[in-house]
Design an enzyme around this catalytic site. Structure first.
Site, short mmCIF file in Angstrom:
data_model
loop_
_atom_site.label_atom_id
_atom_site.label_comp_id
_atom_site.label_asym_id
_atom_site.label_seq_id
_atom_site.Cartn_x
_atom_site.Cartn_y
_atom_site.Cartn_z
N TRP A 10 -1.58 1.06 79.17
CA TRP A 10 -1.89 -0.26 79.75
C TRP A 10 -1.47 -0.37 81.20
O TRP A 10 -1.78 -1.36 81.86
CB TRP A 10 -1.20 -1.36 78.92
N HIS A 95 2.92 10.79 84.60
CA HIS A 95 1.57 10.30 84.93
C HIS A 95 1.32 10.49 86.44
O HIS A 95 2.25 10.35 87.24
CB HIS A 95 1.43 8.83 84.54
N GLU A 97 0.09 8.66 88.59
CA GLU A 97 0.48 7.51 89.43
C GLU A 97 1.97 7.53 89.70
O GLU A 97 2.42 7.12 90.77
CB GLU A 97 0.05 6.20 88.75
N GLU A 167 -5.42 14.94 82.79
CA GLU A 167 -6.03 13.79 83.48
C GLU A 167 -6.34 14.18 84.92
O GLU A 167 -5.46 14.06 85.80
CB GLU A 167 -5.08 12.59 83.48
N SER A 213 -11.33 7.77 82.98
CA SER A 213 -12.60 7.05 82.79
C SER A 213 -13.23 7.23 81.42
O SER A 213 -14.46 7.20 81.28
CB SER A 213 -13.60 7.42 83.90
N GLY A 234 -7.05 4.46 80.04
CA GLY A 234 -6.49 3.41 80.89
C GLY A 234 -7.26 2.11 80.74
O GLY A 234 -7.09 1.37 79.77
N GLY A 235 -8.16 1.84 81.69
CA GLY A 235 -8.89 0.58 81.74
C GLY A 235 -9.51 0.15 80.41
O GLY A 235 -9.42 -1.02 80.02
P1 13P Z 1 -8.71 5.18 83.27
O1 13P Z 1 -9.10 5.36 81.81
O2 13P Z 1 -8.67 3.76 83.70
O3 13P Z 1 -9.53 6.07 84.16
O4 13P Z 1 -7.19 5.69 83.39
C1 13P Z 1 -6.83 6.90 82.82
C2 13P Z 1 -5.36 7.00 82.84
O5 13P Z 1 -4.75 7.08 83.90
C3 13P Z 1 -4.67 6.99 81.56
O6 13P Z 1 -3.34 7.38 81.70
#
Ligand code: 13P
Length: 250
Positions: A10, A95, A97, A167, A213, A234-235
């Protein structure tokens, strides 16, 4: 048979009431049906509410990060035991990020993986290359090195407990999903590396997810491959109907 996993990340979204509504709605749609492990990795402030709401459902709750030290003067950090003692079972580690915005390195990722395992938390270890690295043909080298360094010092049995998520950074939040062939090839490369380091049996037993994605429309195709064991989403994990579609696709 390797375990199949659909995990939602999330990120920095969802207030406690939204988290509880989501979990109730997902549990209602799913019932006790269990085709795979379903995990929601929620913000710290949602953990307790989410764990209580998910009790008596097949939905599992994870965190998105933690520190590796037991305790101490680390203002703003969360220790492994703090997660363990409220019955969190999973934690995302490394991750992209966090690597990009919070200066996480392969070394700190390795410390966190070890600390998670020492506290009976299943690490969901993230690896992936940038667009630039992919374009210059470095993707395999980058992701296999990340895996090697993150798992350094573990024994084969411990490696089997780790969930790895491939990822590619260029696919995260961009709508540019990797092709099923490319994602499957990258995951095979990770498996081959694990086979070199820990033996073929371990490589065949470790669960490796694809993330970037993933949505209700493309999930089935990704899951039709030989080596993709599920997704880190993610999204699309913020919308209960779409997340359910992904779960149904495995
Ligand atoms: P999205 O599914 O939004 O591309 O993000 C993937 C993600 O970073 C899951 O950890």
């Amino acid at each position: 048979m390797r375990r199949k996993v659909i995990a939602g990340n999330w990120k920095m979204n969802m207030l406690p009431n939204e988290a509880m509504n989501f979990i109730n709605a997902l549990a209602e749609r799913q019932g006790q049906e269990k085709t795979c492990e379903v995990i929601l990795c929620v913000p710290y402030t949602d953990l307790f509410y989410s764990l209580l709401t998910a009790q008596n459902t097949p939905i599992k709750i994870g965190a998105q990060n933690m520190h590796w030290e037991e305790r101490g003067a680390y203002t703003g950090e969360i220790a492994p035991e703090m997660l363990q003692c409220i019955n969190v079972q999973y934690v995302i580690i490394g991750h992209s990020e966090r690597r990009q915005y919070f200066a996480e390195t392969d070394e700190t990722v390795n410390k966190k993986v070890k600390a998670a395992l020492a506290h009976e938390l299943t690490p969901i270890l993230c690896v992936g290359e940038t667009l630039k690295q992919k374009e210059v043909g470095l993707a395999e080298e980058v992701i296999t090195k990340q895996v090697e360094l993150a798992l350094g010092g573990l024994i084969a049995k411990q490696v089997e407990e780790v969930i790895i998520a491939y990822e590619p950074i260029w696919a995260i939040g961009t709508g540019k999903v990797a092709t099923k062939e490319d994602a499957n090839d990258a995951i095979k490369q990770i498996r081959n590396k694990i086979a070199d380091l820990y033996g073929e049996e371990t490589a065949q037993n470790v669960t490796i997810l694809y993330g970037g994605s993933v949505n209700g429309k493309n999930a089935k195709e990704l899951f039709s491959t030989s080596d993709i064991d599920g997704a880190l989403v993610g999204g699309a994990s913020l919308k209960v109907g779409e997340f359910e579609e992904i779960i149904k696709s495995i």
